[in-house]
Design an enzyme around this catalytic site. Structure first.
Site, PDB file in Angstrom:
ATOM      1  N   ASP A 204       8.394  -1.706   6.896  1.00 55.98           N
ATOM      2  CA  ASP A 204       9.117  -2.896   6.458  1.00 55.98           C
ATOM      3  C   ASP A 204      10.429  -3.008   7.224  1.00 55.98           C
ATOM      4  OD1 ASP A 204       7.116  -3.292   4.633  1.00 55.98           O
ATOM      5  OD2 ASP A 204       8.228  -2.463   2.931  1.00 55.98           O
TER       6      ASP A 204
ATOM      7  N   ARG B 190      -7.352  -8.013  -5.079  1.00 54.09           N
ATOM      8  CA  ARG B 190      -6.162  -7.226  -5.425  1.00 54.09           C
ATOM      9  C   ARG B 190      -4.930  -8.103  -5.257  1.00 54.09           C
ATOM     10  NH1 ARG B 190      -2.613  -3.971  -2.022  1.00 54.09           N
ATOM     11  NH2 ARG B 190      -1.357  -2.624  -3.369  1.00 54.09           N
TER      12      ARG B 190
ATOM     13  N   HIS C 161       2.367  -0.701   9.333  1.00 50.76           N
ATOM     14  CA  HIS C 161       3.672  -1.270   9.673  1.00 50.76           C
ATOM     15  C   HIS C 161       4.760  -0.531   8.908  1.00 50.76           C
ATOM     16  CE1 HIS C 161       2.863  -3.107   5.805  1.00 50.76           C
ATOM     17  NE2 HIS C 161       4.149  -3.431   5.713  1.00 50.76           N
TER      18      HIS C 161
ATOM     19  N   HIS D 216       2.966   2.344   6.496  1.00 49.78           N
ATOM     20  CA  HIS D 216       2.048   2.127   5.383  1.00 49.78           C
ATOM     21  C   HIS D 216       1.148   0.926   5.677  1.00 49.78           C
ATOM     22  CE1 HIS D 216       5.757  -0.139   4.520  1.00 49.78           C
ATOM     23  NE2 HIS D 216       5.041  -0.962   3.781  1.00 49.78           N
TER      24      HIS D 216
END
Length: 366
Positions: free
Chosen positions: A229, A293, A227, A283
């Site tokens: 941002d 994580r 995607h 990304h």
């Protein structure tokens, strides 16, 4: 009668131990994660040096940011004067919330069409290519009358027991908001120190916690799908596990965690604001089968009344205007109600604006 399927439940305390990955979380073969990826060449900007005013350091910082943002839109900041204990505590409180039972976290469940609240992999909103994560998103505003907006959210939604947590993340937001680097971006784009500083006065932001649990078959899924941002500037604090990847030069690159750093990347709104000179890059996040994580993202956006329009100095015969005027709330509503944020959100949004404008002109002509 057609057989009804039971919606998948993403309970991290259960699903992290499952060897059979539910089909909604299995991504197409051409989007599944790879291995042995090269490192992203993202410069580390010494903010302490930049703010010292040393001409050679300022010039080198401006050059490095300009080069990175024209290529992929990512860079790191180090020596930013953010207390390491503040970042450490941000992750400790992180564990408190995401360590709760699913039913307790769901007290903050995001409602359909809203941008704030808890989500367990968007299971109620989409039914395919689901991310292997859960999130909590809270609104922040730098306006003086909103000085307790983050704290108020925690208290009003989760109860008085969460006041200290809310108060802490209010402080964290105010500190991180000062790292937006709009002065540095203004210098690198040649519009001066004050242009974006003035534009982002009274800015808002989305503070988002991302928790990526262990996955027994991480090669089948993604923590966050590919995607861009839709926001302006993202300030990301990630742990030392690693998992952020950026697509550059037709291949994926990993962003190796650097202790004490924040990752900065350009979003669609800033790309429109600078007339496409700086890139909002594709990304994603991958998961693993050894440890969970965490990342804490701070998505800076303009004040709701600010009109996103590129400065005249960035428009010319050789670089014509690429994007129509819009406000952040209009783009946000588009991503929540009309299209899932993905690789072509801004292009689809521009087409929608043009179509809406055409329809209005038709109505006025009748």
């Amino acid at each position: 009668m057609p057989q009804q399927t039971t919606p998948v439940v993403f309970d991290t305390k259960v699903i992290q131990y499952q060897s059979n990955i539910p089909s909604p979380f299995i991504w197409p073969d051409d989007e599944k994660p790879g291995s042995d990826l090269p490192d992203l060449q993202a410069p580390a900007i010494d903010l302490n040096g930049f703010h010292s005013g040393d001409p050679s350091i300022v010039a080198e910082s401006v050059r490095a940011v300009d080069e990175a943002c024209k290529k992929h839109g990512f860079f790191l900041i180090v020596n930013h004067r953010v207390d390491p204990e503040l970042a450490a505590k941000a992750h400790d409180y992180f564990d408190v919330f995401f360590g709760m039972k699913l039913s307790e976290k769901q007290r903050a469940q995001r409602k359909v069409g809203d941008s704030w609240g808890y989500t367990s992999s968007f299971t109620g909103r989409f039914n395919s290519k689901l991310p292997w994560k859960e999130t909590l998103s809270v609104r922040y505003s730098s306006e003086s009358q909103c000085s307790t907006i983050v704290e108020d959210y925690f208290v009003n939604v989760l109860g008085e027991d969460f006041r200290e947590m809310g108060k802490f993340y209010q402080e964290y937001s105010e500190v991180v908001n000062k790292l937006s680097n709009v002065v540095l971006l203004g210098l690198s784009l040649g519009v001066g120190r004050e242009y974006f500083k003035e534009f982002y006065k009274g800015n808002e932001a989305i503070l988002r916690w991302n928790y990526y649990p262990i996955c027994q078959k991480p090669d089948l899924t993604l923590g966050t799908g590919p995607h861009r941002d839709p926001t302006s500037v993202t300030i990301l604090h990630q742990d030392q596990i690693g998992g952020l990847e950026v697509f550059v030069d037709e291949k994926w690159h990993t962003v190796t965690p650097v202790p004490g750093s924040f990752v900065i990347n350009i979003g669609d709104t800033f790309m429109a604001l600078c007339n496409g000179i700086y890139k909002s890059c594709k990304h994603r996040a991958v998961v693993n089968n050894k440890t969970s994580r965490k990342s804490l993202a701070f998505f800076i956006v303009p004040h709701k009344d600010r009109v996103v329009s590129a400065p005249a100095s960035l428009i010319s015969a050789d670089s014509p205007r690429l994007y129509p005027d819009f406000t952040w709330p209009t783009l946000l509503e588009f991503t929540q109600k009309k299209r899932r944020a993905d690789l072509s959100t801004i292009d689809a949004f521009v087409d929608w604006i043009k179509q809406e404008g055409g329809e209005k002109n038709k109505d006025q002509g009748n």
